[in-house]
Motif scaffolding. Structure first.
Motif, PDB file in Angstrom:
ATOM      1  N   ARG A  19       0.860  -1.181  -0.037  1.00 43.81           N
ATOM      2  CA  ARG A  19       0.101   0.002  -0.052  1.00 43.81           C
ATOM      3  C   ARG A  19       0.837   1.198  -0.024  1.00 43.81           C
ATOM      4  O   ARG A  19       0.557   2.314  -0.805  1.00 43.81           O
ATOM      5  CB  ARG A  19      -0.950  -0.020   1.334  1.00 43.81           C
ATOM      6  CG  ARG A  19      -1.950  -0.965   1.250  1.00 43.81           C
ATOM      7  CD  ARG A  19      -2.728  -1.496   0.028  1.00 43.81           C
ATOM      8  NE  ARG A  19      -3.730  -0.412  -0.182  1.00 43.81           N
ATOM      9  CZ  ARG A  19      -4.360  -0.165  -1.210  1.00 43.81           C
ATOM     10  NH1 ARG A  19      -4.009  -0.708  -2.271  1.00 43.81           N
ATOM     11  NH2 ARG A  19      -5.454   0.534  -1.251  1.00 43.81           N
ATOM     12  N   THR A  39       2.007   2.312  -3.392  1.00 41.04           N
ATOM     13  CA  THR A  39       1.211   3.061  -4.147  1.00 41.04           C
ATOM     14  C   THR A  39       1.301   4.695  -4.218  1.00 41.04           C
ATOM     15  O   THR A  39       0.925   5.483  -5.227  1.00 41.04           O
ATOM     16  CB  THR A  39      -0.249   2.852  -3.976  1.00 41.04           C
ATOM     17  OG1 THR A  39      -0.606   3.294  -2.735  1.00 41.04           O
ATOM     18  CG2 THR A  39      -0.587   1.330  -3.958  1.00 41.04           C
ATOM     19  N   HIS A  40       2.033   5.189  -3.241  1.00 39.64           N
ATOM     20  CA  HIS A  40       2.208   6.516  -3.068  1.00 39.64           C
ATOM     21  C   HIS A  40       0.717   7.485  -2.504  1.00 39.64           C
ATOM     22  O   HIS A  40       0.909   8.622  -2.524  1.00 39.64           O
ATOM     23  CB  HIS A  40       2.693   7.306  -4.036  1.00 39.64           C
ATOM     24  CG  HIS A  40       4.364   6.826  -4.231  1.00 39.64           C
ATOM     25  ND1 HIS A  40       5.369   7.370  -3.856  1.00 39.64           N
ATOM     26  CD2 HIS A  40       4.669   5.765  -5.070  1.00 39.64           C
ATOM     27  CE1 HIS A  40       6.668   6.855  -4.234  1.00 39.64           C
ATOM     28  NE2 HIS A  40       6.182   5.633  -4.907  1.00 39.64           N
ATOM     29  N   ASN A  41      -0.119   6.565  -2.232  1.00 38.84           N
ATOM     30  CA  ASN A  41      -1.249   6.954  -1.946  1.00 38.84           C
ATOM     31  C   ASN A  41      -2.102   6.795  -0.631  1.00 38.84           C
ATOM     32  O   ASN A  41      -2.524   7.162  -0.023  1.00 38.84           O
ATOM     33  CB  ASN A  41      -2.451   6.884  -3.131  1.00 38.84           C
ATOM     34  CG  ASN A  41      -2.043   7.807  -4.501  1.00 38.84           C
ATOM     35  OD1 ASN A  41      -1.877   9.140  -4.306  1.00 38.84           O
ATOM     36  ND2 ASN A  41      -2.077   7.208  -5.620  1.00 38.84           N
ATOM     37  N   ASN A  42      -2.066   5.392  -0.530  1.00 39.26           N
ATOM     38  CA  ASN A  42      -2.787   4.666   0.316  1.00 39.26           C
ATOM     39  C   ASN A  42      -2.140   4.623   1.934  1.00 39.26           C
ATOM     40  O   ASN A  42      -2.066   3.464   2.238  1.00 39.26           O
ATOM     41  CB  ASN A  42      -3.156   3.020   0.017  1.00 39.26           C
ATOM     42  CG  ASN A  42      -4.084   3.360  -1.233  1.00 39.26           C
ATOM     43  OD1 ASN A  42      -3.512   3.003  -2.238  1.00 39.26           O
ATOM     44  ND2 ASN A  42      -5.395   3.788  -1.316  1.00 39.26           N
ATOM     45  N   TYR A  43      -1.589   5.696   2.405  1.00 40.41           N
ATOM     46  CA  TYR A  43      -0.722   5.470   3.454  1.00 40.41           C
ATOM     47  C   TYR A  43      -1.468   5.247   4.723  1.00 40.41           C
ATOM     48  O   TYR A  43      -1.013   4.723   5.634  1.00 40.41           O
ATOM     49  CB  TYR A  43      -0.109   6.967   3.750  1.00 40.41           C
ATOM     50  CG  TYR A  43       1.059   7.195   2.757  1.00 40.41           C
ATOM     51  CD1 TYR A  43       2.222   6.321   2.752  1.00 40.41           C
ATOM     52  CD2 TYR A  43       0.987   8.149   1.508  1.00 40.41           C
ATOM     53  CE1 TYR A  43       3.401   6.456   1.818  1.00 40.41           C
ATOM     54  CE2 TYR A  43       1.832   8.332   0.585  1.00 40.41           C
ATOM     55  CZ  TYR A  43       3.076   7.512   0.586  1.00 40.41           C
ATOM     56  OH  TYR A  43       4.105   7.657  -0.192  1.00 40.41           O
ATOM     57  N   GLY A  77       3.477   9.990   5.154  1.00 37.18           N
ATOM     58  CA  GLY A  77       3.142   9.666   3.809  1.00 37.18           C
ATOM     59  C   GLY A  77       4.401   9.754   2.986  1.00 37.18           C
ATOM     60  O   GLY A  77       4.583  10.309   1.903  1.00 37.18           O
TER      61      GLY A  77
END
Length: 458
Positions: A197, A200-204, A234
């Motif tokens: 996750r 993805t660099h998004n779903n922190y 993040g």
């Protein structure tokens, strides 16, 4: 002239009695064949020596010989395939075994009639609980070394499967107690989910929840709090950098050996007395102890693996899942039930002997009764414990995360014992991509690398 007719057991076993005696004798002959630990000796010896041809030859012979061992031998093969650098083949075999074990669970297959008259080695192997969970973990790792498309789903299955096992045990319990509540949660599932996750660099937020589980379930894991802090901020990696995850399979893992459970003799004697007190025929005296499997974790000198980046140490791998401890603790939790099953099988065999005496009308004074007692004793003594298991598992799954500048790097892996370096560093070149993860897997059952250092390809 032959003197066989003077043998005292011959005359009483004529006709129906002879047929019953022959049937029991046949059951003795088919019971207790060579244990799984002996059959797999060539596989283990070949694998740990790095002789994969010997290991695969022994695996092929076993797969041809006995369908009851098919799944457990496929599990052994997948470890060999991973060590040889064939993660796609390993993933395929793992999926096959996972699905078949699930089918056996859903079918709710009880104890077969043949296993009640022989022993558990005559049942199709349905896997130990820790093996079912670890299949999902190795599926995720195998997939990461390939295209990585299904790794997240496999990682989630690790925790889901353990929860299913615990919940199912609650429904199966006769006394309202669930021994599997003692099972320790396995941290590798959320660890793999968290790193995926984060990538993805998004779903922190998902990565934070995953790291929190890792801290709770594997508090000894030294890198867990750093993973949590990074996810909270993040940040996967600095611009221009990527990440290398080194997975190390360290030490020789758990396997089963046959042991004699003497403590159950009291239970069996009580069963003898209960049945004998309500019948006019005696039961075979309880002489042979119950044979059951025990988990053995061999002593291992390797503590972890030092990771060298371009000649400089980046730190040691650390344990994310202690398979040896997991297997021992789970076996201990259900051990009373294993003993109970063995006792039930023993009592069933005694009931068969009692039924034979009933059919023959044998009283305590006849040689037929004595002959059946002797047959019953031998029948019990030839039982074998079910020692089938995933015998090529490592003792521990360890990991180290290293952030590196994008580009090509020389990676060295050097096993560490309690006393320092235990062997030469094994070298592998990797290419790190900007903002992405790269995965590496190596097998160190002892101070020597077995097989190849396997690196993910995209």
């Amino acid at each position: 002239m032959s003197r066989c007719h003077h043998f005292p057991f011959t005359q009483p076993l004529e006709g129906v009695g002879w047929r019953l005696g022959s049937t029991l004798t046949l059951l003795i002959l088919i019971t207790g064949c060579a244990t799984h630990e002996r059959r797999l000796l060539a596989i283990r010896d070949g694998f740990y020596a790095g002789d994969f041809q010997q290991a695969e030859t022994a695996l092929d012979e076993g797969l041809k010989r006995d369908r009851r061992d098919h799944d457990v031998l496929l599990l052994e093969r997948c470890i060999v395939e991973l060590a040889e650098g064939r993660p796609q083949e390993a993933e395929k075999a793992l999926r096959e075994v996972r699905d078949h074990f699930d089918e056996l669970e859903h079918a709710r297959l009880g104890r077969s009639a043949l296993s009640m008259l022989t022993d558990d080695t005559y049942k199709v192997y349905a896997g130990e609980d820790y093996e079912k969970v670890l299949i999902r973990a190795f599926l995720s790792i195998s997939n990461l070394l390939g295209d990585g498309q299904d790794a997240t789903a496999y990682a989630l299955q690790v925790t889901d499967k353990q929860q299913q096992i615990i919940q199912a045990a609650a429904g199966d319990s006769d006394d309202g107690k669930n021994p599997k509540l003692a099972y320790k949660q396995v941290a590798i599932g959320p660890y793999l989910h968290g790193l995926l996750r984060e990538a993805t660099h998004n779903n922190y937020d998902d990565a934070v929840r995953a790291s929190t589980k890792v801290i709770s379930w594997q508090p000894e894991f030294r890198y867990a709090r750093g993973d949590l802090e990074r996810a909270r901020h993040g940040r996967h990696s600095a611009p221009g950098n990527g990440v290398l995850y080194v997975f190390a399979l360290v030490g020789r893992g758990p396997y089963k050996e046959e042991t004699m459970e003497l403590a159950t003799t009291v239970s069996l004697l009580i069963a003898d007395r209960i049945i004998s007190a309500t019948n006019k025929y005696s039961l075979p005296p309880t002489i042979a102890p119950v044979k059951v499997p025990k988990i053995v974790v061999p002593p291992n000198d390797i503590v972890n693996v030092d990771v060298l980046i371009d000649g400089r140490s980046a730190g040691p791998t650390d344990t994310i899942t202690d398979i040896g401890r997991m297997a021992v603790e789970q076996h201990a939790a259900i051990y009373p039930h294993i003993i109970a099953d063995a006792v039930v099988r023993r009592v069933v065999k005694k009931a068969v002997v009692l039924g034979a005496k009933e059919a023959l009308g044998a009283n305590e004074q006849t040689m037929t009764s004595l002959a059946l007692d002797v047959v019953g004793i031998a029948w019990e003594a030839t039982e074998a414990a079910d020692t089938r298991c995933w015998g090529l598992l490592p003792e521990k799954i360890q990991v180290l995360r290293v952030e590196l500048p994008a580009g090509t790097h020389q990676i060295g892996l050097q096993p560490l014992s309690r006393y320092g370096f235990s062997g030469p560093a094994q070298q592998q070149t990797v290419t790190i991509d900007n903002g992405r993860n790269t995965y590496m897997l190596a097998n160190f059952p002892d101070a020597r690398l077995v097989g190849k250092i396997v690196t993910s390809t995209r």
